[in-house]
Design an enzyme around this catalytic site. Structure first.
Site, PDB file in Angstrom:
ATOM      1  N   LYS A  53       0.843  -1.204   0.000  1.00 30.83           N
ATOM      2  CA  LYS A  53       0.000   0.000   0.000  1.00 30.83           C
ATOM      3  C   LYS A  53       0.877   1.254   0.000  1.00 30.83           C
ATOM      4  O   LYS A  53       0.619   2.206  -0.749  1.00 30.83           O
ATOM      5  CB  LYS A  53      -0.944  -0.014   1.212  1.00 30.83           C
ATOM      6  CG  LYS A  53      -2.050  -1.052   1.074  1.00 30.83           C
ATOM      7  CD  LYS A  53      -2.879  -1.252   2.338  1.00 30.83           C
ATOM      8  CE  LYS A  53      -3.880  -2.397   2.122  1.00 30.83           C
ATOM      9  NZ  LYS A  53      -4.686  -2.735   3.294  1.00 30.83           N
ATOM     10  N   GLN A  97      -4.512  -1.337   9.517  1.00 31.00           N
ATOM     11  CA  GLN A  97      -4.566  -2.684   8.945  1.00 31.00           C
ATOM     12  C   GLN A  97      -5.214  -3.653   9.926  1.00 31.00           C
ATOM     13  O   GLN A  97      -4.871  -3.684  11.111  1.00 31.00           O
ATOM     14  CB  GLN A  97      -3.139  -3.140   8.572  1.00 31.00           C
ATOM     15  CG  GLN A  97      -3.081  -4.453   7.818  1.00 31.00           C
ATOM     16  CD  GLN A  97      -3.699  -4.387   6.417  1.00 31.00           C
ATOM     17  OE1 GLN A  97      -3.744  -3.331   5.792  1.00 31.00           O
ATOM     18  NE2 GLN A  97      -4.166  -5.516   5.920  1.00 31.00           N
ATOM     19  N   ASP A 120     -10.743   3.418   3.876  1.00 31.07           N
ATOM     20  CA  ASP A 120     -11.039   1.983   3.809  1.00 31.07           C
ATOM     21  C   ASP A 120     -12.541   1.750   3.644  1.00 31.07           C
ATOM     22  O   ASP A 120     -12.961   0.659   3.253  1.00 31.07           O
ATOM     23  CB  ASP A 120     -10.602   1.305   5.124  1.00 31.07           C
ATOM     24  CG  ASP A 120      -9.445   0.340   4.939  1.00 31.07           C
ATOM     25  OD1 ASP A 120      -9.242  -0.142   3.800  1.00 31.07           O
ATOM     26  OD2 ASP A 120      -8.750   0.069   5.936  1.00 31.07           O
TER      27      ASP A 120
HETATM   28  N1  GUN Z   1      -7.273  -6.594   6.187  1.00 35.17           N
HETATM   29  C1  GUN Z   1      -7.660  -7.332   5.121  1.00 35.17           C
HETATM   30  N2  GUN Z   1      -8.154  -6.534   4.156  1.00 35.17           N
HETATM   31  C2  GUN Z   1      -8.057  -5.271   4.625  1.00 35.17           C
HETATM   32  C3  GUN Z   1      -8.394  -3.996   4.083  1.00 35.17           C
HETATM   33  O1  GUN Z   1      -8.903  -3.853   2.955  1.00 35.17           O
HETATM   34  N3  GUN Z   1      -8.123  -2.937   4.875  1.00 35.17           N
HETATM   35  C4  GUN Z   1      -7.598  -3.057   6.122  1.00 35.17           C
HETATM   36  N4  GUN Z   1      -7.406  -1.960   6.834  1.00 35.17           N
HETATM   37  N5  GUN Z   1      -7.282  -4.220   6.655  1.00 35.17           N
HETATM   38  C5  GUN Z   1      -7.511  -5.315   5.896  1.00 35.17           C
END
Ligand code: GUN
Length: 284
Positions: A53, A97, A120
């Site tokens: 990311k 995350q 998100d």
């Molecule tokens: N864990 C698995 N997928 C995601 C996501 O799209 N965003 C976040 N913040 N955590 C995740």
């Protein structure tokens, strides 16, 4: 018949080039988009995701910060960091995350993020906006799946039956709502739904988002259907694979997304799109 592959890497390249142009225009006006990514603990898969990311941000000309904390970080300390980032004018998007360590309440943490920086799309207000059809940040993975459908000409899904397998808050539920918004008829299943194949065999579009290998096999798919694989699993050899039995399903489906190189890169792409939009809204 062999399905056509929907290439998430190629579509991502195209969408990321567009977002990089928008970011450059914002930067020229003194509003470079900025994303803060927070990782708590040392889950190896999460570490890879957050690195990807942050790299995608740099490649698109965004400002980004990666904050990594030990697994014993207190919830209060995490909430304090989020409060500071909510007030930081260089940061337009905040991503924590998941999963978080068990002693931290995910819901409380997500709700502490300012709704205007919830790139998100996990905030209750973002989920609510999606439910009632108001503008808000869309969860990145289902948003990416919708872009993949659009890329093969499926914009309006009126008359199409979509089956979603999996009902998580971050994929299954928002996916179902986005498909409904596009006028599809939607069935949401659980991996344990009785006679799952009875449902999937009727589907023009199947989205598999369970997190288990071979949830969708060739006998469960209507010939010519579109199959979107959200799974991220490892096979016996440790190789990345999805929820779909790709080798056999591709002989039945009309379109299919691969793993890797399908939904995964699209999730990050839509995170960039959301962050750019947050910067446009906050800094316009
Ligand atoms: N864990 C698995 N997928 C995601 C996501 O799209 N965003 C976040 N913040 N955590 C995740």
């Amino acid at each position: 018949m062999t399905a056509q592959v929907i290439d998430g890497n190629a579509l991502s390249r195209q969408l990321r080039a567009e977002v990089a142009q928008r970011a450059a225009a914002l930067t020229a006006r003194g509003h470079q988009p900025g994303l803060a990514v927070i990782l708590v603990g040392d889950d190896p898969a999460s570490a890879v995701y957050v690195r990807n990311k942050v790299k995608a941000c740099a490649d698109a000309g965004f400002h980004s910060v990666l904050e990594q904390y030990a697994a014993d970080l207190s919830e209060a300390a995490l909430l304090e960091r989020i409060d500071a980032l909510n007030r930081d004018p260089a940061i337009h998007g905040i991503l924590v995350q998941l999963p978080l360590p068990a002693h931290i309440d995910d819901h409380r943490v997500i709700e502490a993020i300012s709704a205007s920086k919830d790139v998100d799309g996990f905030h209750v207000s973002s989920a609510g906006a999606l439910l009632v059809g108001e503008p808000g940040f869309k969860a990145c993975t289902p948003y990416g799946c919708m872009k993949m459908l659009e890329s093969i000409g499926l914009h309006d899904l009126r008359g199409k039956h979509a089956v979603v397998i999996g009902r998580s808050n971050i994929v299954g539920k928002p996916m179902a709502l986005m498909l409904l918004q596009a006028n599809a008829t939607v069935t949401v299943c659980h991996s344990g739904t009785a006679d799952l194949s009875h449902h999937t065999r009727q589907a023009d579009i199947v989205v598999a988002a369970v997190g288990k290998r071979k949830v969708l096999t060739a006998d469960m798919v209507k010939p010519g259907a579109v199959v979107i694989d959200v799974g991220m699993n490892r096979d016996e050899a440790g190789k990345l694979c999805g929820d779909v039995d790709f080798e056999n399903v591709k002989e039945v489906a009309g379109w299919i997304t691969p793993v890797p190189g399908g939904v995964g890169p699209m999730t990050i792409t839509m995170l960039l799109v959301n962050t750019c939009e947050a910067a446009e809204r906050l800094g316009a």
